[in-house]
Design a protein around this motif. Structure first.
Motif, PDB file in Angstrom:
ATOM      1  N   ASN A 108       0.808  -1.233   0.000  1.00 43.90           N
ATOM      2  CA  ASN A 108       0.000   0.000   0.000  1.00 43.90           C
ATOM      3  C   ASN A 108       0.833   1.273   0.000  1.00 43.90           C
ATOM      4  OD1 ASN A 108      -2.564  -1.085  -0.145  1.00 43.90           O
ATOM      5  ND2 ASN A 108      -2.617  -1.519   2.055  1.00 43.90           N
ATOM      6  N   LEU A 109       2.134   1.126   0.117  1.00 44.16           N
ATOM      7  CA  LEU A 109       3.001   2.308   0.188  1.00 44.16           C
ATOM      8  C   LEU A 109       2.780   3.232  -1.002  1.00 44.16           C
ATOM      9  CD1 LEU A 109       5.305   3.047   2.252  1.00 44.16           C
ATOM     10  CD2 LEU A 109       6.894   2.305   0.480  1.00 44.16           C
ATOM     11  N   LYS A 110       2.635   2.651  -2.186  1.00 42.58           N
ATOM     12  CA  LYS A 110       2.540   3.467  -3.406  1.00 42.58           C
ATOM     13  C   LYS A 110       1.231   4.259  -3.457  1.00 42.58           C
ATOM     14  CE  LYS A 110       0.659  -0.241  -6.244  1.00 42.58           C
ATOM     15  NZ  LYS A 110       1.088  -1.496  -6.825  1.00 42.58           N
ATOM     16  N   TYR A 111       0.194   3.779  -2.754  1.00 41.54           N
ATOM     17  CA  TYR A 111      -1.062   4.535  -2.758  1.00 41.54           C
ATOM     18  C   TYR A 111      -0.995   5.701  -1.780  1.00 41.54           C
ATOM     19  CZ  TYR A 111      -2.587   0.281  -5.047  1.00 41.54           C
ATOM     20  OH  TYR A 111      -2.687  -0.767  -5.904  1.00 41.54           O
ATOM     21  N   ALA A 112      -0.394   5.457  -0.620  1.00 45.94           N
ATOM     22  CA  ALA A 112      -0.336   6.526   0.389  1.00 45.94           C
ATOM     23  C   ALA A 112       0.749   7.554   0.064  1.00 45.94           C
ATOM     24  CB  ALA A 112      -0.099   5.916   1.778  1.00 45.94           C
ATOM     25  N   TYR A 113       1.831   7.083  -0.556  1.00 49.76           N
ATOM     26  CA  TYR A 113       2.973   7.980  -0.809  1.00 49.76           C
ATOM     27  C   TYR A 113       3.425   7.826  -2.269  1.00 49.76           C
ATOM     28  CZ  TYR A 113       3.021   7.553   4.275  1.00 49.76           C
ATOM     29  OH  TYR A 113       2.659   7.532   5.603  1.00 49.76           O
ATOM     30  N   PRO A 114       2.602   8.260  -3.223  1.00 50.81           N
ATOM     31  CA  PRO A 114       2.927   8.003  -4.630  1.00 50.81           C
ATOM     32  C   PRO A 114       4.249   8.636  -5.081  1.00 50.81           C
ATOM     33  CG  PRO A 114       0.960   9.401  -4.418  1.00 50.81           C
ATOM     34  CD  PRO A 114       1.300   8.937  -3.058  1.00 50.81           C
ATOM     35  N   GLU A 115       4.668   9.690  -4.398  1.00 49.57           N
ATOM     36  CA  GLU A 115       5.889  10.397  -4.830  1.00 49.57           C
ATOM     37  C   GLU A 115       7.124   9.895  -4.098  1.00 49.57           C
ATOM     38  OE1 GLU A 115       4.083  11.023  -2.413  1.00 49.57           O
ATOM     39  OE2 GLU A 115       5.320  11.940  -0.897  1.00 49.57           O
ATOM     40  N   ILE A 116       7.014   8.839  -3.330  1.00 50.94           N
ATOM     41  CA  ILE A 116       8.107   8.472  -2.418  1.00 50.94           C
ATOM     42  C   ILE A 116       9.378   8.020  -3.148  1.00 50.94           C
ATOM     43  CG2 ILE A 116       7.366   6.077  -2.077  1.00 50.94           C
ATOM     44  CD1 ILE A 116       8.106   6.448   0.915  1.00 50.94           C
ATOM     45  N   GLY A 117       9.222   7.511  -4.358  1.00 54.55           N
ATOM     46  CA  GLY A 117      10.407   7.110  -5.104  1.00 54.55           C
ATOM     47  C   GLY A 117      11.034   5.814  -4.603  1.00 54.55           C
ATOM     48  N   ILE A 118      10.253   5.034  -3.879  1.00 51.05           N
ATOM     49  CA  ILE A 118      10.735   3.739  -3.365  1.00 51.05           C
ATOM     50  C   ILE A 118       9.705   2.697  -3.777  1.00 51.05           C
ATOM     51  CG2 ILE A 118      11.168   2.353  -1.296  1.00 51.05           C
ATOM     52  CD1 ILE A 118      11.927   4.986   0.121  1.00 51.05           C
ATOM     53  N   ARG A 119      10.166   1.605  -4.376  1.00 47.23           N
ATOM     54  CA  ARG A 119       9.225   0.569  -4.787  1.00 47.23           C
ATOM     55  C   ARG A 119       9.610  -0.754  -4.121  1.00 47.23           C
ATOM     56  NH1 ARG A 119       8.306   0.047 -11.009  1.00 47.23           N
ATOM     57  NH2 ARG A 119       7.897   2.254 -10.642  1.00 47.23           N
ATOM     58  N   PRO A 120       8.869  -1.158  -3.078  1.00 41.82           N
ATOM     59  CA  PRO A 120       9.165  -2.459  -2.476  1.00 41.82           C
ATOM     60  C   PRO A 120       8.771  -3.586  -3.425  1.00 41.82           C
ATOM     61  CG  PRO A 120       7.609  -1.186  -1.120  1.00 41.82           C
ATOM     62  CD  PRO A 120       7.743  -0.469  -2.419  1.00 41.82           C
ATOM     63  N   ARG A 121       9.626  -4.567  -3.563  1.00 43.27           N
ATOM     64  CA  ARG A 121       9.313  -5.730  -4.402  1.00 43.27           C
ATOM     65  C   ARG A 121       9.288  -6.947  -3.474  1.00 43.27           C
ATOM     66  NH1 ARG A 121      13.997  -8.148  -8.010  1.00 43.27           N
ATOM     67  NH2 ARG A 121      13.124 -10.239  -8.266  1.00 43.27           N
ATOM     68  N   LEU A 122       8.169  -7.623  -3.383  1.00 42.07           N
ATOM     69  CA  LEU A 122       8.019  -8.738  -2.439  1.00 42.07           C
ATOM     70  C   LEU A 122       8.696  -9.966  -3.040  1.00 42.07           C
ATOM     71  CD1 LEU A 122       4.337  -8.123  -1.225  1.00 42.07           C
ATOM     72  CD2 LEU A 122       6.469  -7.091  -0.438  1.00 42.07           C
ATOM     73  N   VAL A 123       9.878 -10.293  -2.556  1.00 44.20           N
ATOM     74  CA  VAL A 123      10.726 -11.292  -3.199  1.00 44.20           C
ATOM     75  C   VAL A 123      10.508 -12.687  -2.612  1.00 44.20           C
ATOM     76  CG1 VAL A 123      13.123 -12.010  -3.615  1.00 44.20           C
ATOM     77  CG2 VAL A 123      12.474  -9.603  -3.856  1.00 44.20           C
ATOM     78  N   ARG A 124      10.748 -12.829  -1.311  1.00 44.22           N
ATOM     79  CA  ARG A 124      10.723 -14.191  -0.763  1.00 44.22           C
ATOM     80  C   ARG A 124      10.166 -14.180   0.667  1.00 44.22           C
ATOM     81  NH1 ARG A 124      13.320 -19.435  -1.040  1.00 44.22           N
ATOM     82  NH2 ARG A 124      14.631 -18.973  -2.827  1.00 44.22           N
ATOM     83  N   ALA A 125       9.339 -15.162   0.978  1.00 45.97           N
ATOM     84  CA  ALA A 125       8.794 -15.315   2.327  1.00 45.97           C
ATOM     85  C   ALA A 125       9.159 -16.696   2.861  1.00 45.97           C
ATOM     86  CB  ALA A 125       7.273 -15.145   2.302  1.00 45.97           C
TER      87      ALA A 125
END
Ligand SMILES: NC(=O)c1ccc[n+]([C@@H]2O[C@H](COP(=O)([O-])OP(=O)(O)OC[C@H]3O[C@@H](n4cnc5c(N)ncnc54)[C@H](O)[C@@H]3O)[C@@H](O)[C@H]2O)c1
Length: 413
Positions: free
Chosen positions: A31-48
């Protein structure tokens, strides 16, 4: 971490344990990209990782991780993982936190970090030696009303703080058949409600008012046995009828008297803090009342979007005003456009994810860190030592009117 063509920084995320908190951390990253669209950080969910197969499956199928396995070491060994969310039960925090630091992974770890002060210190030392960023799951800090209260206190609007009352009253185990999850087993959790809820309260007090310098405490266990819940199934809210009863090994209720230190508070500032996991009535009544020489304020998580503020001494209008969380307080505006439309618990974790990842990319650090966790653990461990001393003064028994008070079931005993 890598720079993408559009200038954003992609951060590879690993998740260890896919229970309640593991799922919540994952939603927060997403949800980071919706709350902070300008943040310039894109988490990529790699491994759990989770040893419960259905939870590992869920990480890929529902949460969107690219791969999952049973062993947390797979997450730490994965070169595409830059940061890791550690959402395991408490007994694994020290082992995993130290391993994450040694693997050079920044980590966001759930509270309490480990089973007491010693384990938290080991994690803090490992993080310090490795130079990795840490963030702690002290989510109540991010409530806009709390951020506002903190500013009012720092500006001296309540005067010098003289005392604080706080409580963390939950009912998640109020039913005698409430499940014996790992939280009730000393080897798996450490302390009971002290580590589980009181640590949050200690952090809230220290975040808003400054350090707790001294503690005295008492604890009690209301239910001696509960039906066992296998690890990796259900939640600690589960109620199990006709289950296999096992002993509860830590406290259901705790109370502390504290002395505060720090610049915002008066020299003799004190407080009373309580926590319970067996309260009937309050559901998640987590709150603080702050009293100063010029005014007072109270907040309760059950009404997270409200702060109650008193008028000052001699004010025209006496009593408390209900102040609504609104744009301008904390990160409220990132979630709702105006007061009266409420933020929720999950949103606090989105704020926490933002503070963590901004610290990881080297921006101003607004995150809680492992030193905050150590500080809270020191208070909680001091409370445990104090409670074990049982240094009580007895009061004389005289036959006053109270002697006539009888137990409700006295006739049948
Ligand atoms: N910040 C908060 O408000 C908050 C709220 C709830 C829990 N917590 C904390 O989060 C942590 C997890 O709590 P939860 O409620 O999510 O627990 P949970 O019981 O829902 O989930 C724990 C998960 O850990 C997994 N697990 C067990 N052994 C493991 C191992 N060896 N390796 C990897 N995973 C393993 C289990 O299979 C399970 O899926 C605890 O430290 C708890 O104190 C914080």
């Amino acid at each position: 971490m890598r720079e993408l063509a559009d200038g954003t920084t992609e951060i590879g995320v690993g998740l260890i344990s896919v229970g309640w908190m593991g799922q919540l951390h994952s939603r927060a990253y997403a949800n980071l990209k919706y709350a902070y669209p300008e943040i310039g950080i894109r988490p990529r969910l790699v491994r759990a990782a989770d040893p419960a197969p259905e939870r590992a499956d869920e990480a890929v199928r529902v949460l969107g991780y690219e791969r999952a396995s049973a062993d947390y070491r797979d997450v730490l060994d994965d070169p595409e993982v830059d940061v890791v969310s550690i959402c395991a039960p408490n007994f694994l925090h020290a082992e995993i936190g130290i391993a994450a630091a040694r693997a050079g992974k920044h980590f966001w770890i759930e509270k309490p970090v480990g089973r007491g002060e010693d384990e938290t210190r080991e994690v803090a030392e490992a993080a310090g030696a490795a130079g990795v960023v840490s963030s702690i799951g002290f989510n109540y800090r991010h409530a806009p009303a709390i951020e506002h209260l903190r500013e009012l206190i720092a500006e001296g609007r309540l005067g010098r703080i003289t005392n604080v009352r706080g409580r963390m009253f939950a009912d998640y185990s109020a039913d005698p058949n409430g499940a014996l999850s790992w939280r009730f087993v000393r080897g798996l959790a450490g302390s009971g409600v002290l580590g589980d809820l009181m640590g949050h309260l200690v952090d809230l007090v220290q975040y808003t008012l400054g350090p707790i310098a001294e503690v005295t405490a008492l604890t009690s266990t209301v239910y001696a046995e509960r039906p066992e819940l296998p690890m990796g199934t259900g939640t600690h809210f589960a109620v199990i009828e006709n289950g296999v009863m096992k002993p509860v090994e830590n406290e259901d209720y705790a109370a502390m008297l504290v002395r505060l230190s720090g610049e915002a508070v008066a020299a003799e500032a004190v407080g009373t803090l309580e926590a319970s996991r067996v309260a009937v009535g309050p559901r998640a009544s987590y709150g603080i009342e702050v009293y100063g020489t010029e005014g007072s304020a109270f907040w309760d998580f059950e009404r997270m979007n409200e702060l109650h503020l008193s008028g000052g001494r001699g004010a025209e209008h006496q009593g408390y005003a209900r102040v609504m969380a609104s744009p301008g307080m904390g990160d409220f505006a990132r979630f709702q456009p105006g007061a009266g439309t409420s933020m929720g618990y999950d949103d606090l974790k989105v704020v926490e994810a933002r503070k963590f990842l901004e610290a990881v990319v080297g921006r101003a650090a607004a995150n809680s860190n492992i030193q905050d966790a150590l500080s809270a653990a020191q208070v909680v461990s001091a409370a445990e030592r104090s409670a074990a001393l049982r240094d009580w003064q007895s009061s004389a028994r005289v036959p006053g009117t109270t002697a006539a008070i009888r137990a409700p079931h006295a006739d049948t005993l």
